[in-house]
Design a protein around this motif. Sequence first.
Motif, mmCIF file in Angstrom:
data_model
loop_
_atom_site.group_PDB
_atom_site.id
_atom_site.type_symbol
_atom_site.label_atom_id
_atom_site.label_comp_id
_atom_site.label_asym_id
_atom_site.label_seq_id
_atom_site.Cartn_x
_atom_site.Cartn_y
_atom_site.Cartn_z
ATOM 1 N N LEU A 1 0.855 -1.173 0.000
ATOM 2 C CA LEU A 1 0.000 0.000 0.000
ATOM 3 C C LEU A 1 0.896 1.230 0.000
ATOM 4 C CD1 LEU A 1 -2.875 1.211 0.323
ATOM 5 C CD2 LEU A 1 -2.542 1.037 2.788
ATOM 6 N N PHE A 2 0.938 1.947 -1.115
ATOM 7 C CA PHE A 2 1.841 3.089 -1.298
ATOM 8 C C PHE A 2 3.294 2.692 -1.043
ATOM 9 C CE2 PHE A 2 -2.199 5.188 -0.329
ATOM 10 C CZ PHE A 2 -2.273 6.086 -1.378
ATOM 11 N N GLY A 3 3.617 1.452 -1.358
ATOM 12 C CA GLY A 3 4.971 0.951 -1.187
ATOM 13 C C GLY A 3 5.183 -0.224 -2.107
ATOM 14 N N GLY A 4 6.279 -0.912 -1.938
ATOM 15 C CA GLY A 4 6.517 -2.035 -2.826
ATOM 16 C C GLY A 4 7.736 -2.837 -2.458
ATOM 17 N N GLY A 5 8.043 -3.749 -3.351
ATOM 18 C CA GLY A 5 9.193 -4.605 -3.144
ATOM 19 C C GLY A 5 9.630 -5.220 -4.449
#
Length: 97
Positions: free
Chosen positions: A87-91
């Motif tokens: 959510l509003f981030g990543g990997g």
Amino acid sequence: QNFKGGKVVCIFGGGNYNLSQAKLSPESNNVLDVTCIFGGGSFVVPSDWNVQISVTSIFGGFKDNRKMMAANSSDTTKTLYITGLCLFGGGDLKSYS
């Protein structure tokens, strides 16, 4: 050497996780649950592992950036399942080979 899975939570931050020397446990489901909220994580895994990504992404994402090795795709004992939420981030996934 006997990686069975785990849980990673990154909120307003991130981390780098090197699993390049790990071996997947043959008697486990090998599930890695990832939650990234305004943050992210970078994972280094062996290039011969099969990785099944099932991450829900909202204004974020999770991407496999490894070079694919089709020859080992039928070996189900080397499968890592990645689940979770970005959510509003990543990997991302990487490999050193």
